[in-house]
Design a protein around this motif. Structure first.
Motif, PDB file in Angstrom:
ATOM      1  N   GLU A 125      47.775  43.200  43.497  1.00  0.00           N
ATOM      2  CA  GLU A 125      48.980  43.796  44.083  1.00  0.00           C
ATOM      3  C   GLU A 125      50.230  43.009  43.676  1.00  0.00           C
ATOM      4  N   LEU A 126      50.068  41.710  43.444  1.00  0.00           N
ATOM      5  CA  LEU A 126      51.189  40.875  43.015  1.00  0.00           C
ATOM      6  C   LEU A 126      51.408  40.935  41.506  1.00  0.00           C
ATOM      7  N   ASP A 127      50.565  41.682  40.810  1.00  0.00           N
ATOM      8  CA  ASP A 127      50.633  41.810  39.350  1.00  0.00           C
ATOM      9  C   ASP A 127      50.524  40.452  38.666  1.00  0.00           C
ATOM     10  N   ALA A 128      49.560  39.654  39.117  1.00  0.00           N
ATOM     11  CA  ALA A 128      49.306  38.363  38.466  1.00  0.00           C
ATOM     12  C   ALA A 128      48.951  38.614  36.999  1.00  0.00           C
ATOM     13  N   PRO A 129      49.482  37.801  36.078  1.00  0.00           N
ATOM     14  CA  PRO A 129      49.268  38.067  34.644  1.00  0.00           C
ATOM     15  C   PRO A 129      47.885  37.684  34.133  1.00  0.00           C
ATOM     16  N   CYS A 130      47.144  36.892  34.908  1.00  0.00           N
ATOM     17  CA  CYS A 130      45.792  36.496  34.525  1.00  0.00           C
ATOM     18  C   CYS A 130      45.102  35.952  35.766  1.00  0.00           C
ATOM     19  N   TYR A 131      43.828  35.633  35.632  1.00  0.00           N
ATOM     20  CA  TYR A 131      43.081  35.064  36.753  1.00  0.00           C
ATOM     21  C   TYR A 131      42.318  33.829  36.278  1.00  0.00           C
ATOM     22  N   LYS A 132      42.308  32.824  37.138  1.00  0.00           N
ATOM     23  CA  LYS A 132      41.551  31.595  36.856  1.00  0.00           C
ATOM     24  C   LYS A 132      40.309  31.588  37.744  1.00  0.00           C
ATOM     25  N   ILE A 133      39.159  31.359  37.141  1.00  0.00           N
ATOM     26  CA  ILE A 133      37.918  31.204  37.891  1.00  0.00           C
ATOM     27  C   ILE A 133      37.611  29.710  37.975  1.00  0.00           C
ATOM     28  N   ALA A 134      37.467  29.207  39.204  1.00  0.00           N
ATOM     29  CA  ALA A 134      37.234  27.779  39.410  1.00  0.00           C
ATOM     30  C   ALA A 134      35.809  27.393  39.028  1.00  0.00           C
ATOM     31  N   SER A 135      35.614  26.112  38.776  1.00  0.00           N
ATOM     32  CA  SER A 135      34.290  25.623  38.371  1.00  0.00           C
ATOM     33  C   SER A 135      33.211  26.005  39.369  1.00  0.00           C
ATOM     34  N   PHE A 136      33.531  25.904  40.649  1.00  0.00           N
ATOM     35  CA  PHE A 136      32.512  26.154  41.667  1.00  0.00           C
ATOM     36  C   PHE A 136      32.169  27.635  41.776  1.00  0.00           C
ATOM     37  N   GLU A 137      32.972  28.488  41.145  1.00  0.00           N
ATOM     38  CA  GLU A 137      32.706  29.933  41.135  1.00  0.00           C
ATOM     39  C   GLU A 137      32.260  30.430  39.767  1.00  0.00           C
ATOM     40  N   ASN A 138      32.036  29.522  38.801  1.00  0.00           N
ATOM     41  CA  ASN A 138      31.718  30.023  37.461  1.00  0.00           C
ATOM     42  C   ASN A 138      30.315  30.618  37.350  1.00  0.00           C
ATOM     43  N   THR A 139      29.521  30.507  38.418  1.00  0.00           N
ATOM     44  CA  THR A 139      28.231  31.204  38.455  1.00  0.00           C
ATOM     45  C   THR A 139      28.256  32.393  39.406  1.00  0.00           C
ATOM     46  N   ASP A 140      29.423  32.704  39.961  1.00  0.00           N
ATOM     47  CA  ASP A 140      29.574  33.873  40.840  1.00  0.00           C
ATOM     48  C   ASP A 140      29.814  35.094  39.949  1.00  0.00           C
ATOM     49  N   LEU A 141      28.735  35.600  39.393  1.00  0.00           N
ATOM     50  CA  LEU A 141      28.858  36.673  38.405  1.00  0.00           C
ATOM     51  C   LEU A 141      29.486  37.948  38.974  1.00  0.00           C
ATOM     52  N   PRO A 142      29.216  38.327  40.225  1.00  0.00           N
ATOM     53  CA  PRO A 142      29.906  39.508  40.751  1.00  0.00           C
ATOM     54  C   PRO A 142      31.426  39.337  40.784  1.00  0.00           C
ATOM     55  N   LEU A 143      31.909  38.142  41.147  1.00  0.00           N
ATOM     56  CA  LEU A 143      33.350  37.893  41.152  1.00  0.00           C
ATOM     57  C   LEU A 143      33.896  37.948  39.728  1.00  0.00           C
ATOM     58  N   ILE A 144      33.191  37.338  38.796  1.00  0.00           N
ATOM     59  CA  ILE A 144      33.645  37.341  37.399  1.00  0.00           C
ATOM     60  C   ILE A 144      33.675  38.760  36.855  1.00  0.00           C
ATOM     61  N   ARG A 145      32.677  39.550  37.206  1.00  0.00           N
ATOM     62  CA  ARG A 145      32.629  40.943  36.742  1.00  0.00           C
ATOM     63  C   ARG A 145      33.845  41.718  37.241  1.00  0.00           C
ATOM     64  N   LYS A 146      34.195  41.515  38.512  1.00  0.00           N
ATOM     65  CA  LYS A 146      35.344  42.232  39.081  1.00  0.00           C
ATOM     66  C   LYS A 146      36.655  41.753  38.454  1.00  0.00           C
ATOM     67  N   ALA A 147      36.783  40.441  38.262  1.00  0.00           N
ATOM     68  CA  ALA A 147      38.009  39.911  37.663  1.00  0.00           C
ATOM     69  C   ALA A 147      38.162  40.395  36.223  1.00  0.00           C
ATOM     70  N   ALA A 148      37.062  40.399  35.483  1.00  0.00           N
ATOM     71  CA  ALA A 148      37.112  40.862  34.095  1.00  0.00           C
ATOM     72  C   ALA A 148      37.450  42.344  34.024  1.00  0.00           C
ATOM     73  N   GLY A 149      37.003  43.090  35.027  1.00  0.00           N
ATOM     74  CA  GLY A 149      37.246  44.523  35.047  1.00  0.00           C
ATOM     75  C   GLY A 149      38.701  44.908  35.214  1.00  0.00           C
ATOM     76  N   THR A 150      39.543  43.952  35.593  1.00  0.00           N
ATOM     77  CA  THR A 150      40.976  44.243  35.713  1.00  0.00           C
ATOM     78  C   THR A 150      41.648  44.362  34.349  1.00  0.00           C
ATOM     79  N   GLY A 151      40.990  43.852  33.317  1.00  0.00           N
ATOM     80  CA  GLY A 151      41.585  43.856  31.991  1.00  0.00           C
ATOM     81  C   GLY A 151      42.547  42.717  31.726  1.00  0.00           C
ATOM     82  N   LYS A 152      42.764  41.877  32.729  1.00  0.00           N
ATOM     83  CA  LYS A 152      43.667  40.731  32.554  1.00  0.00           C
ATOM     84  C   LYS A 152      42.912  39.574  31.895  1.00  0.00           C
TER      85      LYS A 152
END
Length: 355
Positions: A125-152
């Motif tokens: 909603e804030l139109d962030a230009p990209c997303y950072k995935i933290a080290s502790f979430e780099n195995t959270d594949l559902p979160l990564i899938r959703k973030a990647a799906g934004t196209g950013k």
């Protein structure tokens, strides 16, 4: 490998390193201080400011025992519950808009780390230009899938992850539509030591996954970051505060404004120094060739007189024969009178002196 563009700025080997100032919890629950941190980051020359978007309730549950309590004498957060720690460190979501706005006013690229689907939606909603995935979430594949799906573009820290885990992470991101991926070599200890930073991993990561690579640096000072740039890092992320003495959950391993300015300058110098494989004089060095040593008459020499170690030496400047010809010169006779300080040349060399 193509450059990645975030917020209008190109990122890649042909660009100066992209420097991210990580605010994290260093605002100490003051919006005024958060905005001061933005101002200081812009003044230091950083290119981006990064937030973390979560609440204590989206990170964990409110328990102060067992798995939810930190008991590690070596930890900065020993004796704290996870819930209390995140409650202190989180950036209120209503602050994000004014922080994003201030960054835009100052020419800083502002983005954040989402920690779950709700924070990802909020950042969209804030139109962030990209997303950072933290080290502790780099195995959270559902979160990564959703973030990647934004196209950013995605920036993913690699702390603690094995190659197999990173392979899953990268495949998940790419399969979900991520075209612009940056991996950050990261050591998830706070602070990290230079000995455990292993920046030689950076070119290996780049070759292994075919993407741009940087460093999320939790060490003290700027030396590790400069070394990372020498190893090919195109992004440097560092925690940032106004003054470590003010305290805060991440203040101990955060840079202060003058240090951040130093980081920007020195990493750019390191990048500039990389150049390419080069031998022989650079265009700037050509004028210095004259100061090499060469063979000169260091005494007056009469025509027919033999050259010897007394009247010929290899000295500066370099307008005479190169020193490698010294054995050819010795014992030859002068073809003409030669004044002291004359550079030797082949036409001055006559026949060897008769024995």
């Amino acid at each position: 490998m193509r450059e990645i563009v975030i917020g209008g700025r190109a990122i890649g080997p042909n660009c100066a390193p992209f420097i991210i100032a990580e605010m994290s919890g260093n605002h100490n629950q003051s919006l005024d201080r958060a905005l001061e941190i933005v101002d200081a980051a812009a003044a230091s020359g950083a290119h981006a400011l990064k937030l973390q978007t979560y609440t204590a309730d989206t990170m964990t549950i409110d328990l102060s025992e067992g798995d939810f309590f930190i008991e590690d004498p070596k930890s900065l957060w020993n004796g704290r519950s996870l819930y209390d720690l995140y409650q202190e460190a989180y950036t209120p979501w209503e602050w994000h808009q004014p922080i994003f706005d201030r960054c835009r006013e100052l020419g800083l690229i502002c983005f954040s780390t989402p920690f779950d689907e709700t924070s990802l939606r909020f950042l969209q909603e804030l139109d962030a230009p990209c997303y950072k995935i933290a080290s502790f979430e780099n195995t959270d594949l559902p979160l990564i899938r959703k973030a990647a799906g934004t196209g950013k573009p995605l920036i993913i820290s690699t702390g603690m992850a094995s190659i197999a885990e990173l392979d899953e992470t990268v495949r998940t991101a790419r399969d979900a539509g991520c075209r612009d991926l940056i991996l950050l070599k990261c050591t998830s200890t706070y602070p990290a030591t230079p000995e455990n930073s292993n920046v030689r991993t950076i070119p290996h990561l780049k070759d292994l996954f075919g993407c741009q690579v940087g460093l999320s640096d939790h060490s003290m000072g700027v030396g590790v970051s400069v070394a990372a740039v020498a190893m090919g890092a195109v992004v440097i992320e560092k925690h940032f505060t106004l003054n470590r003495a003010d305290g805060g959950v991440d203040s101990t391993f955060s840079l202060e404004p003058e240090e951040m300015k130093h980081l920007v300058i020195e990493t750019e110098r390191a990048w500039q120094s990389l150049g390419g494989v080069s031998y022989g004089p650079t265009p700037q060095e050509v004028k210095s060739l004259v100061f090499r040593r060469s063979l000169y008459a260091v005494q007056d020499v009469k025509a027919g007189e033999a050259f010897n170690a007394t009247n010929v030496r290899a000295i500066r400047p370099g307008r005479g024969l190169p020193p490698k010809f010294i054995d050819l010169v010795m014992g030859r006779t002068a073809t003409t009178d030669i004044a002291k300080g004359t550079p030797l040349s082949m036409d001055l060399l006559g026949a060897p002196q008769a024995r």
